[in-house]
Scaffold this motif. Structure first.
Motif, short mmCIF file in Angstrom:
data_model
loop_
_atom_site.label_atom_id
_atom_site.label_comp_id
_atom_site.label_asym_id
_atom_site.label_seq_id
_atom_site.Cartn_x
_atom_site.Cartn_y
_atom_site.Cartn_z
N LEU A 18 0.83 -1.20 0.00
CA LEU A 18 0.00 0.00 0.00
C LEU A 18 0.86 1.26 0.00
CD1 LEU A 18 -2.68 -1.11 2.62
CD2 LEU A 18 -3.02 -0.86 0.15
N ILE A 19 1.91 1.24 0.81
CA ILE A 19 2.81 2.39 0.91
C ILE A 19 4.25 1.90 0.94
CG2 ILE A 19 3.52 4.37 2.32
CD1 ILE A 19 0.70 4.63 3.31
N HIS A 20 5.10 2.60 0.22
CA HIS A 20 6.53 2.27 0.16
C HIS A 20 7.34 3.52 0.46
CE1 HIS A 20 10.36 0.65 -1.20
NE2 HIS A 20 10.47 1.67 -2.03
N ARG A 63 1.96 11.58 9.78
CA ARG A 63 1.55 12.63 8.84
C ARG A 63 2.10 12.37 7.44
NH1 ARG A 63 2.67 18.48 10.86
NH2 ARG A 63 1.41 18.90 8.98
N LEU A 64 3.32 11.82 7.36
CA LEU A 64 3.85 11.43 6.05
C LEU A 64 3.02 10.30 5.45
CD1 LEU A 64 7.71 11.49 6.67
CD2 LEU A 64 6.44 12.98 5.11
N LEU A 65 2.65 9.33 6.29
CA LEU A 65 1.83 8.22 5.81
C LEU A 65 0.46 8.70 5.34
CD1 LEU A 65 2.79 5.69 8.61
CD2 LEU A 65 3.15 5.29 6.16
N PHE A 66 -0.05 9.73 5.99
CA PHE A 66 -1.36 10.29 5.64
C PHE A 66 -1.28 11.28 4.48
CE2 PHE A 66 -5.06 13.14 6.69
CZ PHE A 66 -6.04 12.21 6.37
N MET A 67 -0.06 11.56 4.05
CA MET A 67 0.18 12.47 2.92
C MET A 67 -0.19 13.91 3.23
SD MET A 67 -1.14 9.92 -0.14
CE MET A 67 -2.45 9.21 0.88
N SER A 68 -0.17 14.28 4.52
CA SER A 68 -0.37 15.68 4.87
C SER A 68 0.95 16.42 5.00
CB SER A 68 -1.16 15.80 6.18
OG SER A 68 -0.45 15.22 7.26
N LEU A 69 2.07 15.68 4.88
CA LEU A 69 3.41 16.25 4.79
C LEU A 69 4.11 15.65 3.58
CD1 LEU A 69 5.03 16.20 8.37
CD2 LEU A 69 4.38 18.21 7.04
N GLN A 70 5.02 16.40 3.01
CA GLN A 70 5.86 15.92 1.92
C GLN A 70 7.27 15.69 2.46
OE1 GLN A 70 5.23 15.30 -1.30
NE2 GLN A 70 3.16 16.10 -1.57
N PRO A 71 7.96 14.63 2.02
CA PRO A 71 9.32 14.40 2.50
C PRO A 71 10.29 15.45 1.95
CG PRO A 71 8.82 12.90 0.71
CD PRO A 71 7.54 13.62 1.02
N ARG A 73 13.42 14.58 1.31
CA ARG A 73 14.15 13.79 0.32
C ARG A 73 13.63 12.35 0.36
NH1 ARG A 73 18.02 10.56 2.85
NH2 ARG A 73 18.51 11.15 5.02
N GLY A 74 14.01 11.58 -0.64
CA GLY A 74 13.60 10.20 -0.71
C GLY A 74 12.28 10.02 -1.43
N LEU A 75 11.81 8.77 -1.49
CA LEU A 75 10.61 8.41 -2.24
C LEU A 75 9.54 7.88 -1.31
CD1 LEU A 75 9.08 7.62 -4.93
CD2 LEU A 75 10.23 5.40 -4.71
N ILE A 76 8.32 8.40 -1.46
CA ILE A 76 7.15 7.80 -0.83
C ILE A 76 6.16 7.48 -1.95
CG2 ILE A 76 5.22 8.04 0.77
CD1 ILE A 76 6.85 10.00 2.38
N ARG A 77 5.85 6.19 -2.08
CA ARG A 77 4.87 5.77 -3.07
C ARG A 77 3.64 5.27 -2.33
NH1 ARG A 77 7.80 2.38 -5.69
NH2 ARG A 77 8.55 3.86 -7.24
N ASP A 82 3.86 8.16 -6.70
CA ASP A 82 4.86 8.99 -6.02
C ASP A 82 4.16 10.25 -5.54
OD1 ASP A 82 6.89 10.72 -5.29
OD2 ASP A 82 8.14 10.32 -7.05
N ILE A 83 4.08 10.42 -4.20
CA ILE A 83 3.27 11.53 -3.69
C ILE A 83 3.89 12.89 -3.99
CG2 ILE A 83 2.32 10.07 -1.87
CD1 ILE A 83 3.95 11.80 0.12
#
Length: 236
Positions: A18-20, A63-71, A73-77, A82-83
């Motif tokens: 679901l999330i990477h 909050r990163l998992l909920f996509m209310s923050l952006q990283p 650096r790095g990748l969140i899928r 890719d968010i």
């Protein structure tokens, strides 16, 4: 009994997590990194605890998992996307696939139990006749069938927590994030809430519980993600 219904009809999507997260880091402004080099997956239908000392960054990670923050650096899928490349206008649609229970409940005190749980559907413009019975059944499922028309100030801490959980579940999320869900209740209620999360997981939803409660974690043979000084160690 609630029946879990995946939000996607693409069966090939089930082969992917679901999330990477891959080498994710986050800092605020020019300050030091709060989270560093996080690499992990959230598999479909998984159950895990997120723990660590106060100030380690657990809520920030949620909050990163909920996509209310952006990283930084790095990748969140998330759900295969890719968010950092998703148009801002499309993020709310992805967030509907994630339910979140905040530590402070965030109930609207002028709305009844029923109205608080139904609020996400009302905001989406759904007609009440399309969801009324679902809300009532869900409140019965979390043990609040007799408290449907009660306002939050009348509810106990445990009851408020269950309202918040029901609100997070009403849109049938694929992932549930819970931030210290047993922090304001006594041990019997904590066990009851844990049973609720386990039943939800059995119905197909991936569950991530952020907690300091070691006794709670010891009741379940589940993956533990331990966040210390911004770094994550995972124990299966």
């Amino acid at each position: 009994m609630l029946v879990y219904e995946p939000q996607t009809s693409d069966l090939s999507d089930w082969a992917q997590p679901l999330i990477h997260f891959e080498n994710v880091g986050l800092r605020y402004g020019m300050g030091p990194e709060i989270l560093r080099d996080l690499t992990f997956d959230v598999p479909k239908g998984s159950f895990q605890f997120l723990t660590g000392p106060s100030g380690a960054g657990k809520t920030t990670l949620l909050r990163l998992l909920f996509m209310s923050l952006q990283p930084t650096r790095g990748l969140i899928r998330s759900f295969g996307r890719d968010i950092t490349r998703i148009p801002r206008a499309e993020l709310p649609m992805l967030r509907r696939r994630v339910g979140i229970v905040f530590q402070d409940f965030r109930l609207l005190e002028h709305l009844t139990t029923y109205e608080n749980v139904a609020l996400p559907l009302r905001v989406r413009g759904k007609e009440e006749q399309s969801y009324k019975q679902d809300v009532i059944e869900l409140l019965k499922w979390v043990g609040l069938g007799e408290r449907i028309n009660v306002l939050p100030p009348v509810l106990s801490g445990g009851e408020k927590q269950r309202v918040a959980i029901a609100r997070a579940l009403i849109d049938r999320p694929e992932i549930l994030l819970a931030d210290e869900p047993t922090g304001n209740v006594d041990p019997p209620m904590a066990r009851r809430l844990l049973s609720l999360f386990l039943e939800l997981n059995r119905l197909g939803t991936a569950v991530i519980i952020a907690t300091h409660d070691l006794a709670l974690m010891d009741q379940v043979d589940a993956r533990r993600m331990i966040l210390t000084d911004g770094r994550l160690d995972i124990y299966e």
